[in-house]
Every structure is written in structure tokens, then in C-alpha cells.
Enzyme design. Sequence first.
Site, PDB file in Angstrom:
ATOM      1  N   ASP A   7       0.744  -1.181   0.037  1.00 28.00           N
ATOM      2  CA  ASP A   7       0.003   0.068   0.199  1.00 28.00           C
ATOM      3  C   ASP A   7       0.963   1.160   0.115  1.00 28.00           C
ATOM      4  O   ASP A   7       2.239   1.179   0.442  1.00 28.00           O
ATOM      5  CB  ASP A   7      -0.982   0.054   1.227  1.00 28.00           C
ATOM      6  CG  ASP A   7      -2.174   0.925   0.935  1.00 28.00           C
ATOM      7  OD1 ASP A   7      -2.273   1.475  -0.072  1.00 28.00           O
ATOM      8  OD2 ASP A   7      -3.077   0.880   1.631  1.00 28.00           O
ATOM      9  N   ASP A   8       0.259   2.294  -0.435  1.00 27.86           N
ATOM     10  CA  ASP A   8       1.060   3.574  -0.296  1.00 27.86           C
ATOM     11  C   ASP A   8       1.524   4.037   1.134  1.00 27.86           C
ATOM     12  O   ASP A   8       2.380   4.486   1.351  1.00 27.86           O
ATOM     13  CB  ASP A   8       0.503   4.733  -1.162  1.00 27.86           C
ATOM     14  CG  ASP A   8      -1.103   5.012  -0.720  1.00 27.86           C
ATOM     15  OD1 ASP A   8      -1.606   4.107   0.260  1.00 27.86           O
ATOM     16  OD2 ASP A   8      -1.610   6.136  -1.281  1.00 27.86           O
ATOM     17  N   ASP A  39      -1.990   4.707   7.943  1.00 24.32           N
ATOM     18  CA  ASP A  39      -2.148   5.837   8.635  1.00 24.32           C
ATOM     19  C   ASP A  39      -2.579   5.305   9.960  1.00 24.32           C
ATOM     20  O   ASP A  39      -1.987   5.316  11.023  1.00 24.32           O
ATOM     21  CB  ASP A  39      -3.339   6.658   7.942  1.00 24.32           C
ATOM     22  CG  ASP A  39      -3.659   7.991   8.538  1.00 24.32           C
ATOM     23  OD1 ASP A  39      -3.464   8.086   9.649  1.00 24.32           O
ATOM     24  OD2 ASP A  39      -3.889   8.736   7.706  1.00 24.32           O
TER      25      ASP A  39
END
Length: 164
Positions: free
Chosen positions: A99-100, A103
Amino acid sequence: MATPNPDKAFPVSWDQFHRDARALAWRISGAGPFRAIVCITRGGLVPAAIVTRELGIRMIETVCIASYHDYQSQGQLKVIKEVAPHLLTEGGEGILVVDDLVDTGKTARVVRDMLPKAHIATVYAKPQGRPMVDTFVTEVSQDTWIYFPWDMGYTFQPPIRDAG
């Protein structure tokens, strides 16, 4: 979704993102071999393309997870498309999840529950989500807002569907 803090903006250019995604591939290159990559859409699509090239992985899968932000179900995650059943064998051993950004870690937790033995890697990590990933490249503070290159023009560009 948090409100962007203009004092903690972290704009990432295409060149920088490409370098960071290649650095991610380099960091995880010794953790394989991987029989497949699962990218978390949508943010994981771009780094997954770079990582698969760098590591020579040909089996590419997606898991599609959405967070709805309406009054009744704010912040709830919904799996729109699950991982192909043949990749769920052995608890996901030999699977690389990309994933980028991690969070809060909520999305990564959903994927970790599906693939408990998979190696989860993100380009960027924030402190709350960091324990959910095995490998990342850059850590930013929790209140930093990352502007990815696909979100940017000369100024912020809303997605076409929101333009009017």
C-alpha cells in the site's frame, strides 16, 4: 478523513514516489521469495506496479477496501473485493501486501486478518499504523498530510467525479 494541516503538508512528486517505491522493493527483496503480491486499492496500485517490476513478481492481485464517511457509517471499512481464495491458503504465507501509506492501521488490520502470515509493506507510515506493517520506507508524524502525485497538479486537483 482528517482535515489536512497546511503546516504539516508533505507533497510527494512522481520522481520522489518512484524512488521511494524502489527503496521499498530494495528493503523487502530479502524477505521473499513471494508467490504473489496483493495491492490494497487504490493507493497501493502505483507502488505495487513498481515493486512487482523490481522483484519480478508476476502474480498480482488486489483487495478493495472502502471507508464510507456518511453520517450513519462514518469511518466504517467495507471490503468491496476480497483476495482470490487460492491466495488465502497457508494464511497468506509467501504473499506480499503493498500500500502507499499506513495511517491509523485500520485497513492494514483488515488485510492482516485475511492474510495473517503475509508480509505487509507500505511506502509511508504514520505512528498509529506503523505496528501493522512489516516494512516501510519513510515515517511521518500522525498529523502530516501526504499529497500524493496522483492528487496533484500545479495545485491540488480534485478527482474528476468531484469536479462539478
